[in-house]
Motif scaffolding. Structure first.
Motif, PDB file in Angstrom:
ATOM      1  N   GLY A  74       0.842  -1.194   0.000  1.00 42.86           N
ATOM      2  CA  GLY A  74       0.000   0.000   0.000  1.00 42.86           C
ATOM      3  C   GLY A  74       0.874   1.239   0.000  1.00 42.86           C
ATOM      4  N   ILE A  75       0.456   2.254  -0.744  1.00 44.09           N
ATOM      5  CA  ILE A  75       1.228   3.496  -0.837  1.00 44.09           C
ATOM      6  C   ILE A  75       0.383   4.656  -0.314  1.00 44.09           C
ATOM      7  N   VAL A  76       0.988   5.454   0.561  1.00 47.37           N
ATOM      8  CA  VAL A  76       0.384   6.701   1.027  1.00 47.37           C
ATOM      9  C   VAL A  76       1.480   7.761   0.975  1.00 47.37           C
ATOM     10  N   THR A  77       1.356   8.691   0.035  1.00 50.82           N
ATOM     11  CA  THR A  77       2.319   9.786  -0.043  1.00 50.82           C
ATOM     12  C   THR A  77       1.587  11.097   0.209  1.00 50.82           C
ATOM     13  N   PHE A  78       2.311  12.061   0.713  1.00 56.03           N
ATOM     14  CA  PHE A  78       1.723  13.356   1.021  1.00 56.03           C
ATOM     15  C   PHE A  78       2.819  14.399   1.046  1.00 56.03           C
ATOM     16  N   ASN A  79       2.426  15.652   1.158  1.00 59.77           N
ATOM     17  CA  ASN A  79       3.381  16.748   1.180  1.00 59.77           C
ATOM     18  C   ASN A  79       3.937  16.964   2.583  1.00 59.77           C
ATOM     19  N   ASP A  80       5.114  17.537   2.655  1.00 58.64           N
ATOM     20  CA  ASP A  80       5.717  17.901   3.935  1.00 58.64           C
ATOM     21  C   ASP A  80       5.013  19.162   4.435  1.00 58.64           C
ATOM     22  N   HIS A  81       4.071  18.968   5.324  1.00 58.26           N
ATOM     23  CA  HIS A  81       3.217  20.070   5.782  1.00 58.26           C
ATOM     24  C   HIS A  81       2.867  19.816   7.251  1.00 58.26           C
ATOM     25  N   LEU A  82       2.625  20.874   7.982  1.00 61.63           N
ATOM     26  CA  LEU A  82       2.276  20.760   9.402  1.00 61.63           C
ATOM     27  C   LEU A  82       1.068  19.847   9.612  1.00 61.63           C
ATOM     28  N   GLU A  83       0.082  19.947   8.728  1.00 56.10           N
ATOM     29  CA  GLU A  83      -1.121  19.121   8.848  1.00 56.10           C
ATOM     30  C   GLU A  83      -0.761  17.641   8.858  1.00 56.10           C
ATOM     31  N   ASN A  84       0.262  17.269   8.112  1.00 51.45           N
ATOM     32  CA  ASN A  84       0.681  15.878   8.033  1.00 51.45           C
ATOM     33  C   ASN A  84       1.084  15.338   9.403  1.00 51.45           C
ATOM     34  N   ARG A  85       1.774  16.131  10.184  1.00 47.66           N
ATOM     35  CA  ARG A  85       2.262  15.667  11.485  1.00 47.66           C
ATOM     36  C   ARG A  85       1.128  15.264  12.408  1.00 47.66           C
ATOM     37  N   PHE A  86       0.001  15.962  12.314  1.00 46.54           N
ATOM     38  CA  PHE A  86      -1.092  15.737  13.261  1.00 46.54           C
ATOM     39  C   PHE A  86      -2.258  14.943  12.689  1.00 46.54           C
ATOM     40  N   SER A  87      -2.183  14.576  11.430  1.00 46.95           N
ATOM     41  CA  SER A  87      -3.302  13.850  10.830  1.00 46.95           C
ATOM     42  C   SER A  87      -3.177  12.350  11.104  1.00 46.95           C
ATOM     43  N   ARG A  89      -3.666   8.979   9.206  1.00 50.45           N
ATOM     44  CA  ARG A  89      -3.823   8.407   7.871  1.00 50.45           C
ATOM     45  C   ARG A  89      -4.524   7.051   7.981  1.00 50.45           C
ATOM     46  N   ILE A  90      -5.839   7.081   7.862  1.00 46.54           N
ATOM     47  CA  ILE A  90      -6.642   5.869   8.025  1.00 46.54           C
ATOM     48  C   ILE A  90      -6.238   4.805   7.011  1.00 46.54           C
ATOM     49  N   ARG A  91      -5.833   5.236   5.811  1.00 46.59           N
ATOM     50  CA  ARG A  91      -5.400   4.250   4.809  1.00 46.59           C
ATOM     51  C   ARG A  91      -4.242   3.410   5.341  1.00 46.59           C
ATOM     52  N   LEU A  92      -3.360   4.014   6.124  1.00 50.61           N
ATOM     53  CA  LEU A  92      -2.255   3.235   6.696  1.00 50.61           C
ATOM     54  C   LEU A  92      -2.789   2.145   7.610  1.00 50.61           C
ATOM     55  N   LEU A  93      -3.802   2.466   8.389  1.00 49.69           N
ATOM     56  CA  LEU A  93      -4.411   1.439   9.247  1.00 49.69           C
ATOM     57  C   LEU A  93      -5.083   0.360   8.410  1.00 49.69           C
ATOM     58  N   ASP A  94      -5.738   0.767   7.318  1.00 46.89           N
ATOM     59  CA  ASP A  94      -6.338  -0.226   6.409  1.00 46.89           C
ATOM     60  C   ASP A  94      -5.265  -1.162   5.859  1.00 46.89           C
ATOM     61  N   TYR A  95      -4.128  -0.595   5.479  1.00 54.19           N
ATOM     62  CA  TYR A  95      -3.044  -1.413   4.932  1.00 54.19           C
ATOM     63  C   TYR A  95      -2.513  -2.380   5.976  1.00 54.19           C
ATOM     64  N   LEU A  96      -2.370  -1.920   7.202  1.00 56.19           N
ATOM     65  CA  LEU A  96      -1.898  -2.811   8.267  1.00 56.19           C
ATOM     66  C   LEU A  96      -2.934  -3.896   8.549  1.00 56.19           C
ATOM     67  N   TRP A  97      -4.221  -3.527   8.532  1.00 51.86           N
ATOM     68  CA  TRP A  97      -5.267  -4.533   8.706  1.00 51.86           C
ATOM     69  C   TRP A  97      -5.125  -5.631   7.649  1.00 51.86           C
ATOM     70  N   ALA A  98      -4.846  -5.234   6.407  1.00 54.47           N
ATOM     71  CA  ALA A  98      -4.728  -6.187   5.298  1.00 54.47           C
ATOM     72  C   ALA A  98      -3.338  -6.825   5.229  1.00 54.47           C
ATOM     73  N   GLU A  99      -2.478  -6.461   6.184  1.00 59.61           N
ATOM     74  CA  GLU A  99      -1.104  -6.988   6.251  1.00 59.61           C
ATOM     75  C   GLU A  99      -0.299  -6.650   5.004  1.00 59.61           C
ATOM     76  N   LEU A 100      -0.472  -5.416   4.540  1.00 61.38           N
ATOM     77  CA  LEU A 100       0.273  -4.940   3.371  1.00 61.38           C
ATOM     78  C   LEU A 100       1.509  -4.158   3.810  1.00 61.38           C
TER      79      LEU A 100
END
Length: 183
Positions: A74-87, A89-100
């Protein structure tokens, strides 16, 4: 990811596919500007419907597991931004659930977790060369993917509701006033 796929195309890695699921807003049923730009970019690069695929509708929640469990990473890319630090990323949890195995950028609490537990590969922000190398690494090393999946299988037990809610449950059973900074 599209630039990384272009790099892989030039290396004749046609078996590697990138699939975008959830390309319309789930409530308004309209495609955001970012989707249209990505779609046009894939088309211009000669990747569309060859190595890069876009679903035309939002994948229903009860069907997303079909896509995730058939994937190799699974790929999740984003910009280097303050919002990124505090968000979160539910997709990352989905990927871990699927053992990706996860390919993502640094600077987020979940990407920090991915890095610490070796659940994937972190690539620098906006570095398509590093992302292409990470994709190729996972595609070329099934044993490495299997090892990452085993670590995910072990670690994801820590992410179950029964475990992560314990501090909140304990607090609710034994509430106490927080110390005030303004006494």
């Amino acid at each position: 990811p599209l630039k990384a796929m272009s790099r892989l195309k030039s290396k004749k890695r046609h078996l590697i596919k990138l699939v975008f699921i959830g390309n319309t807003h789930p409530c308004r049923s309209q495609q955001p500007k970012a989707f249209r730009e990505a779609y046009e970019s894939a088309k211009r690069r000669g990747l569309l419907n060859k190595t890069v695929f876009f679903s035309t509708d939002w994948i229903p929640f009860d069907q997303r597991d079909y896509y995730l469990t058939e994937s190799d990473a699974g790929i999740v890319t984003f910009n280097d931004h303050l919002e990124n630090r505090f968000s979160q990323r539910i997709r990352l949890l989905d990927y871990l659930w699927a053992e990706l195995p996860v390919l993502t950028n640094p600077g987020n609490v979940l990407s920090d977790f991915v890095d610490l537990e070796r659940l994937g590969i972190l690539t620098p922000f906006a570095n398509d060369k590093a992302l292409a190398e990470a994709i190729e690494c996972l595609a070329s090393h099934p044993v490495k993917r299997k090892q990452i999946k085993e670590r995910i299988r072990h670690v994801k037990k820590q992410l179950q509701w029964e475990k992560i809610l314990l501090p909140l449950i304990h607090f609710c059973q034994n509430p106490r006033h927080a110390r005030s900074l303004y006494k």
